[in-house]
Design a protein around this motif. Structure first.
Motif, PDB file in Angstrom:
ATOM      1  N   VAL A 187       1.091  -1.254  -0.131  1.00 48.12           N
ATOM      2  CA  VAL A 187       0.026   0.044  -0.105  1.00 48.12           C
ATOM      3  C   VAL A 187       0.940   1.248  -0.061  1.00 48.12           C
ATOM      4  CG1 VAL A 187      -2.103  -1.132   1.242  1.00 48.12           C
ATOM      5  CG2 VAL A 187      -0.268   0.067   2.491  1.00 48.12           C
ATOM      6  N   ARG A 188       0.518   2.358  -0.482  1.00 51.54           N
ATOM      7  CA  ARG A 188       1.142   3.590  -0.730  1.00 51.54           C
ATOM      8  C   ARG A 188       0.239   4.804  -0.017  1.00 51.54           C
ATOM      9  NH1 ARG A 188       5.934   1.680  -3.642  1.00 51.54           N
ATOM     10  NH2 ARG A 188       5.073  -0.358  -4.202  1.00 51.54           N
ATOM     11  N   PHE A 189       0.961   5.667   0.432  1.00 52.11           N
ATOM     12  CA  PHE A 189       0.241   6.957   0.728  1.00 52.11           C
ATOM     13  C   PHE A 189      -0.452   7.589  -0.246  1.00 52.11           C
ATOM     14  CE2 PHE A 189       0.480  11.403   2.146  1.00 52.11           C
ATOM     15  CZ  PHE A 189      -0.487  11.558   3.066  1.00 52.11           C
ATOM     16  N   ALA A 190      -1.591   8.108  -0.290  1.00 51.87           N
ATOM     17  CA  ALA A 190      -2.243   8.878  -1.164  1.00 51.87           C
ATOM     18  C   ALA A 190      -2.594  10.230  -1.036  1.00 51.87           C
ATOM     19  CB  ALA A 190      -3.463   7.896  -1.900  1.00 51.87           C
ATOM     20  N   GLY A 191      -3.031  10.471   0.386  1.00 51.25           N
ATOM     21  CA  GLY A 191      -3.191  11.712   0.710  1.00 51.25           C
ATOM     22  C   GLY A 191      -3.997  11.809   2.137  1.00 51.25           C
ATOM     23  N   GLN A 192      -4.359  12.845   2.312  1.00 54.08           N
ATOM     24  CA  GLN A 192      -5.104  13.310   3.725  1.00 54.08           C
ATOM     25  C   GLN A 192      -6.522  13.539   3.485  1.00 54.08           C
ATOM     26  OE1 GLN A 192      -3.927  12.898   7.060  1.00 54.08           O
ATOM     27  NE2 GLN A 192      -1.776  13.038   6.366  1.00 54.08           N
ATOM     28  N   LEU A 193      -7.455  12.890   4.247  1.00 57.94           N
ATOM     29  CA  LEU A 193      -8.910  12.881   3.818  1.00 57.94           C
ATOM     30  C   LEU A 193      -9.553  13.392   5.373  1.00 57.94           C
ATOM     31  CD1 LEU A 193     -11.277  13.015   2.091  1.00 57.94           C
ATOM     32  CD2 LEU A 193     -11.598  10.365   2.454  1.00 57.94           C
ATOM     33  N   ALA A 194     -10.546  14.375   5.132  1.00 56.26           N
ATOM     34  CA  ALA A 194     -11.310  14.703   6.315  1.00 56.26           C
ATOM     35  C   ALA A 194     -12.625  14.729   5.818  1.00 56.26           C
ATOM     36  CB  ALA A 194     -10.825  16.028   7.188  1.00 56.26           C
ATOM     37  N   ILE A 270      -6.562   7.879 -10.972  1.00 57.80           N
ATOM     38  CA  ILE A 270      -6.342   6.795 -11.770  1.00 57.80           C
ATOM     39  C   ILE A 270      -4.878   6.191 -11.611  1.00 57.80           C
ATOM     40  CG2 ILE A 270      -6.147   5.448 -14.111  1.00 57.80           C
ATOM     41  CD1 ILE A 270      -8.286   7.389 -15.093  1.00 57.80           C
ATOM     42  N   GLU A 272      -1.466   3.546 -12.090  1.00 55.91           N
ATOM     43  CA  GLU A 272      -0.706   2.946 -12.795  1.00 55.91           C
ATOM     44  C   GLU A 272      -0.195   1.709 -11.954  1.00 55.91           C
ATOM     45  OE1 GLU A 272      -0.390   2.308 -16.017  1.00 55.91           O
ATOM     46  OE2 GLU A 272      -0.556   4.256 -17.053  1.00 55.91           O
TER      47      GLU A 272
ATOM     48  N   GLN B   2     -12.576  17.474   3.185  1.00 52.95           N
ATOM     49  CA  GLN B   2     -11.363  18.046   2.720  1.00 52.95           C
ATOM     50  C   GLN B   2     -10.386  16.866   2.155  1.00 52.95           C
ATOM     51  OE1 GLN B   2      -9.527  20.150   5.984  1.00 52.95           O
ATOM     52  NE2 GLN B   2      -8.747  21.636   4.581  1.00 52.95           N
ATOM     53  N   TRP B   3      -9.822  17.043   1.017  1.00 56.33           N
ATOM     54  CA  TRP B   3      -8.853  16.163   0.504  1.00 56.33           C
ATOM     55  C   TRP B   3      -7.659  16.672  -0.009  1.00 56.33           C
ATOM     56  CZ3 TRP B   3      -7.030  11.569  -0.116  1.00 56.33           C
ATOM     57  CH2 TRP B   3      -6.265  11.366  -0.961  1.00 56.33           C
ATOM     58  N   LYS B   4      -6.460  16.290   0.547  1.00 53.72           N
ATOM     59  CA  LYS B   4      -5.156  16.825   0.349  1.00 53.72           C
ATOM     60  C   LYS B   4      -4.310  15.720  -0.241  1.00 53.72           C
ATOM     61  CE  LYS B   4      -5.291  18.428   4.746  1.00 53.72           C
ATOM     62  NZ  LYS B   4      -4.801  18.905   5.823  1.00 53.72           N
ATOM     63  N   PRO B   5      -4.341  15.669  -1.420  1.00 57.03           N
ATOM     64  CA  PRO B   5      -3.486  14.341  -2.170  1.00 57.03           C
ATOM     65  C   PRO B   5      -2.201  14.745  -1.779  1.00 57.03           C
ATOM     66  CG  PRO B   5      -4.214  16.153  -3.855  1.00 57.03           C
ATOM     67  CD  PRO B   5      -4.902  16.548  -2.702  1.00 57.03           C
ATOM     68  N   ALA B   6      -1.327  13.404  -1.780  1.00 55.99           N
ATOM     69  CA  ALA B   6       0.148  13.238  -1.687  1.00 55.99           C
ATOM     70  C   ALA B   6       0.553  14.141  -2.856  1.00 55.99           C
ATOM     71  CB  ALA B   6       0.642  11.975  -1.705  1.00 55.99           C
ATOM     72  N   LEU B   9       0.962  12.594  -6.262  1.00 59.57           N
ATOM     73  CA  LEU B   9      -0.306  12.318  -6.935  1.00 59.57           C
ATOM     74  C   LEU B   9      -0.953  13.550  -7.543  1.00 59.57           C
ATOM     75  CD1 LEU B   9      -1.957   9.916  -4.672  1.00 59.57           C
ATOM     76  CD2 LEU B   9      -0.375   9.367  -6.395  1.00 59.57           C
ATOM     77  N   ALA B  15      -1.524   8.538 -12.456  1.00 58.15           N
ATOM     78  CA  ALA B  15      -0.603   8.681 -11.616  1.00 58.15           C
ATOM     79  C   ALA B  15       0.159   7.383 -11.132  1.00 58.15           C
ATOM     80  CB  ALA B  15      -0.828   9.225 -10.097  1.00 58.15           C
ATOM     81  N   ALA B  16       1.470   7.185 -11.197  1.00 59.51           N
ATOM     82  CA  ALA B  16       2.223   5.962 -10.655  1.00 59.51           C
ATOM     83  C   ALA B  16       2.349   6.029  -9.411  1.00 59.51           C
ATOM     84  CB  ALA B  16       3.490   5.708 -11.483  1.00 59.51           C
ATOM     85  N   LEU B  17       2.046   4.831  -8.493  1.00 56.12           N
ATOM     86  CA  LEU B  17       2.199   5.081  -7.122  1.00 56.12           C
ATOM     87  C   LEU B  17       3.835   5.023  -6.743  1.00 56.12           C
ATOM     88  CD1 LEU B  17      -0.786   2.810  -6.364  1.00 56.12           C
ATOM     89  CD2 LEU B  17      -0.473   5.348  -5.469  1.00 56.12           C
ATOM     90  N   PRO B  20       6.629   5.440  -1.020  1.00 56.70           N
ATOM     91  CA  PRO B  20       7.271   4.304  -0.334  1.00 56.70           C
ATOM     92  C   PRO B  20       6.080   3.578   0.125  1.00 56.70           C
ATOM     93  CG  PRO B  20       7.931   6.163   0.545  1.00 56.70           C
ATOM     94  CD  PRO B  20       7.275   6.750  -0.511  1.00 56.70           C
ATOM     95  N   ALA B  21       6.143   2.171  -0.063  1.00 62.00           N
ATOM     96  CA  ALA B  21       5.320   1.277   0.665  1.00 62.00           C
ATOM     97  C   ALA B  21       5.280   1.650   2.047  1.00 62.00           C
ATOM     98  CB  ALA B  21       5.253  -0.156   0.147  1.00 62.00           C
TER      99      ALA B  21
END
Lengths: 278, 179
Positions: A187-194, A270, A272, B2-6, B9, B15-17, B20-21
């Motif tokens: 799993v990978r960090f995608a962001g912060q959600l509230a 999306i 990959e 509220q959404w703050k993408p990494a 991304l 996006a490729a992930l 780091p895992a």
């Protein structure tokens, strides 16, 4: 407090923060009860669910259903309209033909949610074949109902996560991680959600061989063929039911700029795979 | 909302992930807490069971779970309800869970105690837990007929199904007769 129970065919986890233990324990039960109720009403694996009864009888006579079932069907129809038919819960015949759902009588013509009518007196009828599978929306709906039940029972913040369809409630930011489509154990960090929801669709888990052909649980309602993309499709939205449904629209269109995303205040993503699958 | 993408991304359509895992989340609930969740306010007393080799073999045959069952993880309430802790090991994950059985032999509830989450989306929207609640061991044993395990269900779901099944076999063979 955290609790995890097997529901909706997956592991449903509920976490409650900033709430006294007595309140939390009652709230957790209320949350799981809401999910059980959605499952009871909407699972096509249960012959007595509202959806199973619609599939069996609604072409012949109006079927009375629970308010939650009406609500989800009205929403599914609105999503069908606003996605120009990309989101269609009428794909049960294809899933059954591919061995992913229990087999039912074959349909005489193309099945679609557009063929159902919600009547004034709380019934559902069909004007043409509509064999529904709410697999693309019910999990998100259940997560929303659970979050509402938790809040109503006094939970001040937390998260409901049904196998990846999740809803964060309260004011705190929650770190969100996504599975790598190439290696779902990573799993990978995608962001912060509230105070919002996120859902993900990918075919890498549901893909299988059926009579020498590759199929998946994601059906393109236009071609009636399985989607076999190696990418994963995530949607962030205020409600999990919207996030859940729109992941299918995103997977089918591959287009993050569709009008229905902004209409529902949704953010499509999306991904990959990190490497090419064999 | 509220959404703050990494940072990796933000603002890209596909996006490729590449971040780091991270390690998987794991939930953990103690035996005592799980007992209180399934039997609030009730007192449970340990009721260890010693299984014969024939009984173990029958549990293996009827459930296909190979890990040995630990007979010391059985408790009983004053009303004659049962609380059993067990674990099943899948290909990618371990699930430790508790099964509560009513005195009449129906299933009261299932609670996951430890779960290393590695799969989730692959499972269909099956009626799952409700397939068990209220079932007796007789009904539960006929997995293919009664338990509508979803086509292509996950390893984790399948393994948990098998785990519950072997505990119901054990209930039938050992616990049911005890007063």
């Amino acid at each position: 407090m955290r609790a995890c129970r097997p529901l909706l065919g997956t592991y449903v986890e509920i976490r409650i923060d900033d709430t006294d233990p007595e309140t939390a324990i009652v709230a957790v039960d209320a949350g799981f009860a809401a999910i059980s109720e959605v499952q009871r009403l909407m699972s096509v694996f249960d012959e007595n669910s509202d959806i199973s009864r619609i599939n069996r009888f609604a072409e012949r006579f109006p079927v009375p259903v629970a308010p939650w079932t009406r609500e989800i069907l009205a929403l599914a129809q609105a999503l069908y309209e606003s996605s120009d038919g990309l989101f269609d819960c009428g794909i049960a015949p294809e899933l059954a033909a591919w061995g992913l759902l229990p087999a039912r009588d074959p349909v005489s013509s193309r099945s679609s949610i557009a063929h159902i009518r919600l009547t004034e007196d709380g019934c559902v009828s069909c004007v043409a074949p509509a064999r529904l599978d709410l697999g693309g929306i019910a999990k998100g709906f259940a997560v929303d109902r659970a979050a509402e039940a938790l809040i109503a029972a006094g939970a001040r913040g937390g998260i409901v996560n049904a196998g990846g369809d999740l809803r964060v409630f309260g004011t705190a930011d929650e770190a969100i991680y996504l599975r790598d489509p190439a290696d779902p154990t990573q799993v990978r960090f995608a962001g912060q959600l509230a105070d919002g929801a996120l859902a993900t669709s990918g075919t890498y888990f549901s893909r299988r061989e059926h009579r020498g052909e590759e199929v998946s649980a994601l059906v393109d309602p236009r071609t009636r063929r399985p989607v076999l993309s190696q990418r994963s499709y995530s949607v962030i939205a205020p409600r999990c039911v919207i996030a859940d449904a729109l992941t299918k629209v995103l997977a089918l269109s591959g287009d993050t700029n569709l009008a229905c995303f902004s209409r529902y205040d949704a953010h499509p993503l999306i991904f990959e795979p990190s490497r090419v699958l064999p | 909302m509220q959404w703050k993408p990494a940072a990796t991304l933000a603002l890209v359509p596909v996006a490729a992930l590449i971040a780091p895992a991270v390690a998987h989340a794991k939930i953990y609930v103690s035996v005592e807490e799980t007992q209180q969740r399934l039997f609030p306010g009730e007192k449970l007393t340990p009721n260890p069971v010693a299984l014969t080799e024939a009984q173990r073999e029958k549990m293996r045959d009827l459930s296909s779970v190979r890990e040995p069952f630990r007979g010391e993880r059985v408790w009983k309430t004053a009303k004659g309800d049962w609380f059993i802790v067990d674990e099943v090991v899948g290909k990618h994950e371990m699930v430790k869970y508790a099964l509560a059985i009513n005195a009449d032999g129906t299933i009261k509830g299932i609670e996951i105690m430890e779960y290393v989450e590695s799969y989730g989306y692959e499972v269909g929207e099956a009626s799952w837990r409700n397939q068990f609640v209220g079932k007796t061991s007789d009904a539960t044993l006929k997995l293919n007929k009664d338990i509508k395990n979803i086509s292509g269900a996950t390893l984790s779901c399948k393994h948990l199904t098998d785990g519950v099944k072997r505990l119901m076999v054990m209930y039938d063979l050992v616990l049911k007769g005890t007063k």
